[in-house]
Design a protein around this motif. Structure first.
Motif, PDB file in Angstrom:
ATOM      1  N   LYS A   1       6.526  92.396  98.606  1.00 37.02           N
ATOM      2  CA  LYS A   1       6.581  92.854  99.999  1.00 37.02           C
ATOM      3  C   LYS A   1       6.100  91.801 100.995  1.00 37.02           C
ATOM      4  O   LYS A   1       6.125  92.046 102.204  1.00 37.02           O
ATOM      5  CB  LYS A   1       5.722  94.120 100.148  1.00 37.02           C
ATOM      6  CG  LYS A   1       6.185  95.289  99.283  1.00 37.02           C
ATOM      7  CD  LYS A   1       5.181  96.428  99.314  1.00 37.02           C
ATOM      8  CE  LYS A   1       5.585  97.537  98.329  1.00 37.02           C
ATOM      9  NZ  LYS A   1       4.532  98.583  98.229  1.00 37.02           N
ATOM     10  N   GLN A   2       5.647  90.640 100.493  1.00 32.22           N
ATOM     11  CA  GLN A   2       5.074  89.630 101.365  1.00 32.22           C
ATOM     12  C   GLN A   2       6.106  88.565 101.745  1.00 32.22           C
ATOM     13  O   GLN A   2       7.106  88.373 101.060  1.00 32.22           O
ATOM     14  CB  GLN A   2       3.859  88.972 100.694  1.00 32.22           C
ATOM     15  CG  GLN A   2       2.850  89.929 100.117  1.00 32.22           C
ATOM     16  CD  GLN A   2       2.413  91.027 101.077  1.00 32.22           C
ATOM     17  OE1 GLN A   2       2.156  90.754 102.252  1.00 32.22           O
ATOM     18  NE2 GLN A   2       2.347  92.277 100.590  1.00 32.22           N
ATOM     19  N   GLU A   3       5.824  87.849 102.827  1.00 34.92           N
ATOM     20  CA  GLU A   3       6.707  86.769 103.284  1.00 34.92           C
ATOM     21  C   GLU A   3       6.628  85.580 102.325  1.00 34.92           C
ATOM     22  O   GLU A   3       5.615  85.387 101.646  1.00 34.92           O
ATOM     23  CB  GLU A   3       6.287  86.316 104.687  1.00 34.92           C
ATOM     24  CG  GLU A   3       6.458  87.370 105.762  1.00 34.92           C
ATOM     25  CD  GLU A   3       7.927  87.688 106.009  1.00 34.92           C
ATOM     26  OE1 GLU A   3       8.744  86.737 105.994  1.00 34.92           O
ATOM     27  OE2 GLU A   3       8.253  88.875 106.201  1.00 34.92           O
ATOM     28  N   PRO A   4       7.681  84.755 102.260  1.00 33.86           N
ATOM     29  CA  PRO A   4       7.639  83.561 101.407  1.00 33.86           C
ATOM     30  C   PRO A   4       6.473  82.642 101.773  1.00 33.86           C
ATOM     31  O   PRO A   4       6.151  82.464 102.963  1.00 33.86           O
ATOM     32  CB  PRO A   4       8.983  82.877 101.695  1.00 33.86           C
ATOM     33  CG  PRO A   4       9.882  83.982 102.157  1.00 33.86           C
ATOM     34  CD  PRO A   4       8.995  84.937 102.910  1.00 33.86           C
ATOM     35  N   ASP A   5       5.825  82.095 100.745  1.00 30.65           N
ATOM     36  CA  ASP A   5       4.748  81.106 100.900  1.00 30.65           C
ATOM     37  C   ASP A   5       3.580  81.617 101.743  1.00 30.65           C
ATOM     38  O   ASP A   5       2.869  80.826 102.366  1.00 30.65           O
ATOM     39  CB  ASP A   5       5.284  79.813 101.528  1.00 30.65           C
ATOM     40  CG  ASP A   5       6.312  79.126 100.659  1.00 30.65           C
ATOM     41  OD1 ASP A   5       6.180  79.188  99.429  1.00 30.65           O
ATOM     42  OD2 ASP A   5       7.260  78.526 101.218  1.00 30.65           O
ATOM     43  N   SER A   6       3.347  82.916 101.756  1.00 32.03           N
ATOM     44  CA  SER A   6       2.317  83.481 102.642  1.00 32.03           C
ATOM     45  C   SER A   6       1.027  83.856 101.920  1.00 32.03           C
ATOM     46  O   SER A   6       0.044  84.211 102.576  1.00 32.03           O
ATOM     47  CB  SER A   6       2.870  84.717 103.353  1.00 32.03           C
ATOM     48  OG  SER A   6       3.157  85.758 102.418  1.00 32.03           O
ATOM     49  N   VAL A   7       1.019  83.785 100.591  1.00 32.54           N
ATOM     50  CA  VAL A   7      -0.108  84.291  99.801  1.00 32.54           C
ATOM     51  C   VAL A   7      -0.794  83.140  99.056  1.00 32.54           C
ATOM     52  O   VAL A   7      -0.114  82.292  98.458  1.00 32.54           O
ATOM     53  CB  VAL A   7       0.368  85.346  98.777  1.00 32.54           C
ATOM     54  CG1 VAL A   7      -0.782  85.820  97.897  1.00 32.54           C
ATOM     55  CG2 VAL A   7       1.024  86.520  99.483  1.00 32.54           C
TER      56      VAL A   7
END
Length: 480
Positions: free
Chosen positions: A274-280
């Motif tokens: 559920k997260q944006e690419p490269d955001s974690v």
């Protein structure tokens, strides 16, 4: 590196069909070491060579736990041998120790001397079962277990180095009086090895070091010329007369559906999807380090203040017997997890690290810089915030930050003061949300592409691996 003859995998596979060679793996009983030789076993079985993986019952059980994601055809040619060792008491991991080296594992290391006779007996047994040669691949800290093997006709030993060539040569360079050589400028100001390991480990090493020159017929590294070509060449010059093979990365580079299916139920993936690419940022310090309560508090606050999304694996270091007793459950401040509001998740147990690093949402890795973790992060093109704890980790962090330039330091060595929440916040923001991150991410991605071009889908450097297999299946051995 030493000259080798290269050929294609298909030709090598055809040549080993009738080679009647068997391989024995002798790992050090620590998770990172067990895993590396387990993955090397997987790669060797692809050449239709049987591999016999040895250890005490507890450590074979650990290894078997990891095989569930392997190709079933590979597993058919992988044989496990459980040998008895004396029972021993191990202290629990001490998160408040003055050093982070896992002293709780030392008794299990010493117990491995009791594998010496069973390993020699297994070599003779395999030679008597229509194998014309037996190859023993042993962890560099298991020399005393294999010391009798070279005296057995048609048996050979190859030493596996579970550390980077960068770290290996840095130690050689210091022992040689720090000579000026091209590429060694980066060693100036290198973190000291002092206090990164404990006296107990140095004693274990010294008991085996005198045997080494009489044992090994060659050196193996879980590394790649693409990553460490300069330092592999420098090491090769120091071991003149022995072949050296850089046959990594051992971990799969392209995850198959089977890999994904085996871990798809893990709690992290529903959230990561559920997260944006490269955001974690993925935060994990391996299986040998326990953070103190103060370190956990500072890390927790720093992650929260950074306002970046994270997956944090918060668990204690492995015990001498990972299946015995309860683990310490590190405490977070009341309401901390509930207050994250979807910005982060805490994992209290094992996590599928390679698959998390490969996930499109993962854009950074806060790591202790154990060599397994470095190779996995490089393979997947993920930049690193380096927080080294012990052993080779401070120098691996220097390789990552100063030479490869695919990361930054949270701290530089084992001797730095307590990490504060401000230091964590700054490191995470820089890695994940600053102008500098773009250059680190670009270099990490380019390095990952280069590594993937040099290997096969299942992992392992194709040309180097073919060369090693051709060597161990050759028709004749040197006369003694």
């Amino acid at each position: 590196m030493a000259h080798k003859n290269y050929t294609t995998k298909s030709n090598v596979q055809m040549s080993v069909q009738d080679a009647q060679v068997a391989v024995i793996m002798v790992p050090l009983p620590a998770q990172g070491h067990l895993n590396q030789l387990l993955h090397l076993s997987r790669l060797i079985t692809l050449y239709n060579i049987p591999v016999h993986y040895v250890g005490a019952s507890t450590h074979i059980r650990q290894a078997k736990f990891c095989v569930h994601g392997f190709d079933p055809l590979t597993a058919k040619n992988l044989h496990f041998h459980e040998f008895p060792t004396p029972s021993f008491e191990t202290p629990p991991p001490n998160p408040n120790a003055s050093h982070k080296f896992p002293n709780q594992l030392i008794p299990s290391f010493y117990a491995t001397i009791h594998l010496r006779d069973p390993v020699s007996s297994l070599v003779r047994q395999l030679l008597g079962a229509n194998h014309r040669r037996v190859i023993v691949t042993y962890d560099s800290l298991m020399t005393w277990v294999v010391q009798d093997v070279p005296a057995i006709q048609n048996a050979e030993c190859y030493r596996f180095n579970s550390i980077s060539a960068f770290h290996t040569f840095s130690c050689i360079w210091e022992a040689r009086g720090k000579p000026f050589l091209a590429g060694t400028e980066i060693f100036e100001g290198i973190p000291s090895n002092e206090n990164c390991c404990t006296p107990e480990l140095w004693e274990l090493w010294s008991k085996q070091e005198s045997l080494e020159g009489k044992i090994s017929s060659g050196e193996l590294f879980n590394s790649s010329i693409v990553i460490e070509g300069l330092y592999l060449d420098l090491v090769a010059k120091e071991i003149s007369g022995l072949n050296l093979w850089a046959i990594g990365p051992f971990n799969p580079l392209l995850l198959t559906e089977q890999n994904k299916d085996s871990n798809k139920c893990h709690q992290t993936f529903d959230w990561l999807d559920k997260q944006e690419p490269d955001s974690v940022i993925y935060v994990s310090f391996g299986t040998s380090t326990s953070l103190s309560n103060k370190e956990i508090e500072q890390l927790a606050v720093g992650l929260e203040k950074s306002q970046q999304k994270f997956v944090w694996v918060l668990r204690d270091a492995d015990k001498g017997d990972v299946f015995a007793g309860d683990e310490r459950r590190a405490r977070l401040s009341e309401g901390y997890e509930e207050g994250l509001k979807g910005r982060g998740i805490i994992v209290r147990d094992w996590a599928p690290q390679l698959e998390i690093l490969a996930h499109p949402s993962t854009g950074g890795f806060m790591s202790h810089c154990g060599w397994n973790s470095c190779m996995e992060s490089i393979s997947m093109g993920v930049p690193i915030a380096a927080w080294p704890m012990h052993s080779d980790q401070p120098r691996n962090s220097q390789l990552v930050t100063k030479f490869l330039k695919i990361g930054l330091n949270v701290r530089h060595s084992c001797h730095d003061e307590l990490i504060t929440s401000d230091m964590v916040e700054n490191a995470v923001r820089t890695l994940m949300a600053s102008p500098e991150r773009d250059e680190m991410r670009k270099r990490a991605s380019e390095l990952s592409i280069s590594v993937k071009q040099s290997i096969r889908d299942g992992g392992g450097n194709g040309a180097e691996m073919d060369s090693f297999i051709t060597h161990i299946t050759r028709c004749t051995l040197p006369s003694s």
